[in-house]
Scaffold this active site. Sequence first.
Site, mmCIF file in Angstrom:
data_model
loop_
_atom_site.group_PDB
_atom_site.id
_atom_site.type_symbol
_atom_site.label_atom_id
_atom_site.label_comp_id
_atom_site.label_asym_id
_atom_site.label_seq_id
_atom_site.Cartn_x
_atom_site.Cartn_y
_atom_site.Cartn_z
ATOM 1 N N CYS A 1 0.835 -1.197 0.000
ATOM 2 C CA CYS A 1 0.000 0.000 0.000
ATOM 3 C C CYS A 1 0.871 1.249 0.000
ATOM 4 O O CYS A 1 1.765 1.384 0.821
ATOM 5 C CB CYS A 1 -0.882 -0.018 1.239
ATOM 6 S SG CYS A 1 -1.831 1.480 1.433
ATOM 7 N N CYS B 1 -0.805 5.874 7.296
ATOM 8 C CA CYS B 1 -2.169 5.569 7.726
ATOM 9 C C CYS B 1 -2.249 4.959 9.119
ATOM 10 O O CYS B 1 -2.946 5.460 9.979
ATOM 11 C CB CYS B 1 -2.806 4.652 6.678
ATOM 12 S SG CYS B 1 -4.324 3.852 7.187
ATOM 13 N N CYS C 1 -3.085 -0.556 9.040
ATOM 14 C CA CYS C 1 -2.372 -1.839 9.037
ATOM 15 C C CYS C 1 -1.041 -1.626 9.771
ATOM 16 O O CYS C 1 -0.452 -0.564 9.674
ATOM 17 C CB CYS C 1 -2.018 -2.268 7.617
ATOM 18 S SG CYS C 1 -3.411 -2.553 6.527
ATOM 19 N N CYS D 1 -8.183 1.282 -0.237
ATOM 20 C CA CYS D 1 -7.595 0.642 0.933
ATOM 21 C C CYS D 1 -7.493 -0.835 0.601
ATOM 22 O O CYS D 1 -8.500 -1.476 0.283
ATOM 23 C CB CYS D 1 -8.497 0.855 2.140
ATOM 24 S SG CYS D 1 -8.081 -0.229 3.509
ATOM 25 N N GLN E 1 -19.149 -9.697 11.724
ATOM 26 C CA GLN E 1 -17.724 -9.951 11.493
ATOM 27 C C GLN E 1 -17.299 -9.344 10.156
ATOM 28 O O GLN E 1 -18.019 -9.464 9.165
ATOM 29 C CB GLN E 1 -17.456 -11.460 11.477
ATOM 30 C CG GLN E 1 -17.737 -12.147 12.804
ATOM 31 C CD GLN E 1 -16.670 -11.904 13.853
ATOM 32 O OE1 GLN E 1 -15.705 -11.178 13.630
ATOM 33 N NE2 GLN E 1 -16.851 -12.489 15.016
ATOM 34 N N TYR F 1 -22.864 -12.717 24.335
ATOM 35 C CA TYR F 1 -22.355 -11.706 23.387
ATOM 36 C C TYR F 1 -22.670 -12.179 21.958
ATOM 37 O O TYR F 1 -21.781 -12.271 21.113
ATOM 38 C CB TYR F 1 -20.839 -11.509 23.525
ATOM 39 C CG TYR F 1 -20.344 -11.280 24.937
ATOM 40 C CD1 TYR F 1 -20.235 -9.982 25.440
ATOM 41 C CD2 TYR F 1 -19.982 -12.347 25.758
ATOM 42 C CE1 TYR F 1 -19.772 -9.767 26.739
ATOM 43 C CE2 TYR F 1 -19.526 -12.137 27.050
ATOM 44 C CZ TYR F 1 -19.416 -10.856 27.528
ATOM 45 O OH TYR F 1 -18.952 -10.652 28.804
ATOM 46 N N GLU G 1 -27.277 -10.390 24.229
ATOM 47 C CA GLU G 1 -26.507 -9.339 23.553
ATOM 48 C C GLU G 1 -27.017 -7.989 24.051
ATOM 49 O O GLU G 1 -28.203 -7.824 24.284
ATOM 50 C CB GLU G 1 -26.720 -9.515 22.036
ATOM 51 C CG GLU G 1 -26.521 -8.310 21.167
ATOM 52 C CD GLU G 1 -25.081 -7.819 21.123
ATOM 53 O OE1 GLU G 1 -24.149 -8.641 21.033
ATOM 54 O OE2 GLU G 1 -24.904 -6.591 21.209
ATOM 55 N N ASP H 1 -18.271 -14.781 23.310
ATOM 56 C CA ASP H 1 -17.533 -14.087 22.247
ATOM 57 C C ASP H 1 -17.514 -12.601 22.582
ATOM 58 O O ASP H 1 -18.148 -11.790 21.912
ATOM 59 C CB ASP H 1 -18.229 -14.350 20.896
ATOM 60 C CG ASP H 1 -17.473 -13.726 19.723
ATOM 61 O OD1 ASP H 1 -16.370 -13.187 19.932
ATOM 62 O OD2 ASP H 1 -17.993 -13.788 18.597
ATOM 63 N N CYS I 1 -11.223 -11.898 20.555
ATOM 64 C CA CYS I 1 -10.480 -11.058 19.610
ATOM 65 C C CYS I 1 -9.293 -10.397 20.301
ATOM 66 O O CYS I 1 -8.681 -9.493 19.740
ATOM 67 C CB CYS I 1 -11.402 -10.024 18.967
ATOM 68 S SG CYS I 1 -12.252 -9.004 20.161
HETATM 69 N N1 SAH Z 1 -20.869 -13.463 18.448
HETATM 70 C C1 SAH Z 1 -21.136 -12.368 17.564
HETATM 71 C C2 SAH Z 1 -20.728 -11.003 18.121
HETATM 72 C C3 SAH Z 1 -19.371 -10.882 18.733
HETATM 73 S S1 SAH Z 1 -18.779 -9.228 19.012
HETATM 74 C C4 SAH Z 1 -20.514 -12.605 16.212
HETATM 75 O O1 SAH Z 1 -19.633 -13.442 16.060
HETATM 76 O O2 SAH Z 1 -20.917 -11.947 15.243
HETATM 77 C C5 SAH Z 1 -19.190 -8.899 20.663
HETATM 78 C C6 SAH Z 1 -20.632 -8.516 20.883
HETATM 79 O O3 SAH Z 1 -20.787 -8.303 22.274
HETATM 80 C C7 SAH Z 1 -21.084 -7.238 20.197
HETATM 81 O O4 SAH Z 1 -22.239 -7.523 19.456
HETATM 82 C C8 SAH Z 1 -21.394 -6.281 21.350
HETATM 83 O O5 SAH Z 1 -22.489 -5.427 21.084
HETATM 84 C C9 SAH Z 1 -21.727 -7.233 22.467
HETATM 85 N N2 SAH Z 1 -21.535 -6.788 23.866
HETATM 86 C C10 SAH Z 1 -20.628 -5.920 24.349
HETATM 87 N N3 SAH Z 1 -20.696 -5.871 25.691
HETATM 88 C C11 SAH Z 1 -21.676 -6.737 26.081
HETATM 89 C C12 SAH Z 1 -22.209 -7.147 27.345
HETATM 90 N N4 SAH Z 1 -21.747 -6.648 28.485
HETATM 91 N N5 SAH Z 1 -23.198 -8.065 27.350
HETATM 92 C C13 SAH Z 1 -23.672 -8.586 26.186
HETATM 93 N N6 SAH Z 1 -23.209 -8.230 24.973
HETATM 94 C C14 SAH Z 1 -22.221 -7.319 24.907
#
Ligand code: SAH
Length: 458
Positions: free
Chosen positions: A79, A85, A88, A166, A290, A319, A340, A388, A415
């Site tokens: 890039c 930037c 990355c 990008c 994602q 989550y 969520e 997650d 992540c």
């Molecule tokens: N499992 C999903 C989202 C993962 S990202 C996927 O793979 O697409 C993490 C998610 O947690 C986000 O959607 C965010 O809004 C949510 N989040 C953040 N803090 C939270 C909490 N305290 N309780 C529940 N959800 C939450």
Amino acid sequence: MVAKIQAPVQKNEIIDVVFEDLTHDGQAVAKIEGYPLFVAGALPGEKGSIQATKLNKGYGFGRLIELKETSPFRQEPECPIYSQCGGCQLQHLSYEGQLQAKEKQVRDVMERIGKLEDVTIHPVLGANDPWRYRNKAQVPVGEENGGLVAGFYQKRSHSIINMEQCLIQHEKSDEVIQKVRAICDRYGIKAYDEAKHKGTLRHIMARYGKITGEVMVVLVTRTEDFPNKKKIIEEITEQIDGVTSIIQSINSKKTNVILGDTTKVLWGNEVIYDYIGDIKFAISARSFYQVNPEQTKVLYDKALEYANLTGEEQVIDAYCGIGTISLFLAQKAKKVYGVEIVPEAIEDANRNAELNGITNVEFAVGEAETVIPDWYKQGITADVLVVDPPRKGCDETLLQTIIDMKPKKVVYVSCNPATLARDLRVLEDGGYKTVEIQPVDMFPMTTHCESVAWLELV
Ligand code: SAH
């Protein structure tokens, strides 16, 4: 090795060093008598001279002056704006080198923070194509010579540089951002001015369903009204193929949070659709989805493999976002409960269950750390529990509830390896054993690292 408190070098001193490691933000680490100096632009295994620029207690920073021995993994960044930037951090490292660095990052934190022994950490599952993978772009808008620019904040500054393309974004996003910028410019829209809290257009966001070809355009504005709204909408629909949704997000606050609390449909649908595997997803502007759908499939398949469902299990997906993992699991489980915090994401999750004819799921809006303890009190438990969380990891209350509830299996999608390691330690102390960790590269060219861990109750 314990870092020395006092720097063994003077400020501005020029020294020869060997680079040993990469930090989570892509800087190389050189150690002088145990004192770490962070240097941008170098790679592990390289030798060079640096100038010490800032010396703190315990660690310092240096500027690379010259490389005297380079890594076999070094490559020319593709890039042209890589160094300006900051989006990355690893383009100067070959893709193979990136995967090795991420594996090492996971291994290091599991040892240092997680204090985990005899856990199998697999090599990172890399992407087939490490370029042009992102399905979402959100870029700040500014002004230069009286015209609108849309691109990125120059490193360590708040000036915005225009970006034609990008290389980790899908080509469609580049097209959308530049066309929307030009249309808004032509109709006299003013960029938002952070310092004065004046002007209109703050960000342009583009979301692209790679399988369906559907495009969502989001205009993030300071005020609800802006001039020539109708004409701007008309031109966007005429000029950009695939647009099915134009959304306005109104953000009148002084904040660096991108989206505002009020969302309006300006034209078309409230959502766009996309697929991961066979499952169709509705995605609205404010929902998390994602960014790398190909690697997401790899990640979810791994999570499903670790869950090892027979059809008899009750599952909790904490989550859950728009229900992506929940719906994957529901096909093989008796019942899945998802939770969520973002209400729009749960609306999407319910819509997605219906869209795919999946009836054995139930979604709730709220904090995972509040809703799951409530469920537990009401007698809703899980055989398999999936989490997650965002980068900061799981809340302590949630981890304690898992330990009390005792699901046989926990599948932890993360992540951020550092918070994963921290939380695995808590779960291990509470009676779980981490069996395997599989890192999956969802974010090539950046230092971000996704992993999925499989834990069993012992
Ligand atoms: N499992 C999903 C989202 C993962 S990202 C996927 O793979 O697409 C993490 C998610 O947690 C986000 O959607 C965010 O809004 C949510 N989040 C953040 N803090 C939270 C909490 N305290 N309780 C529940 N959800 C939450």
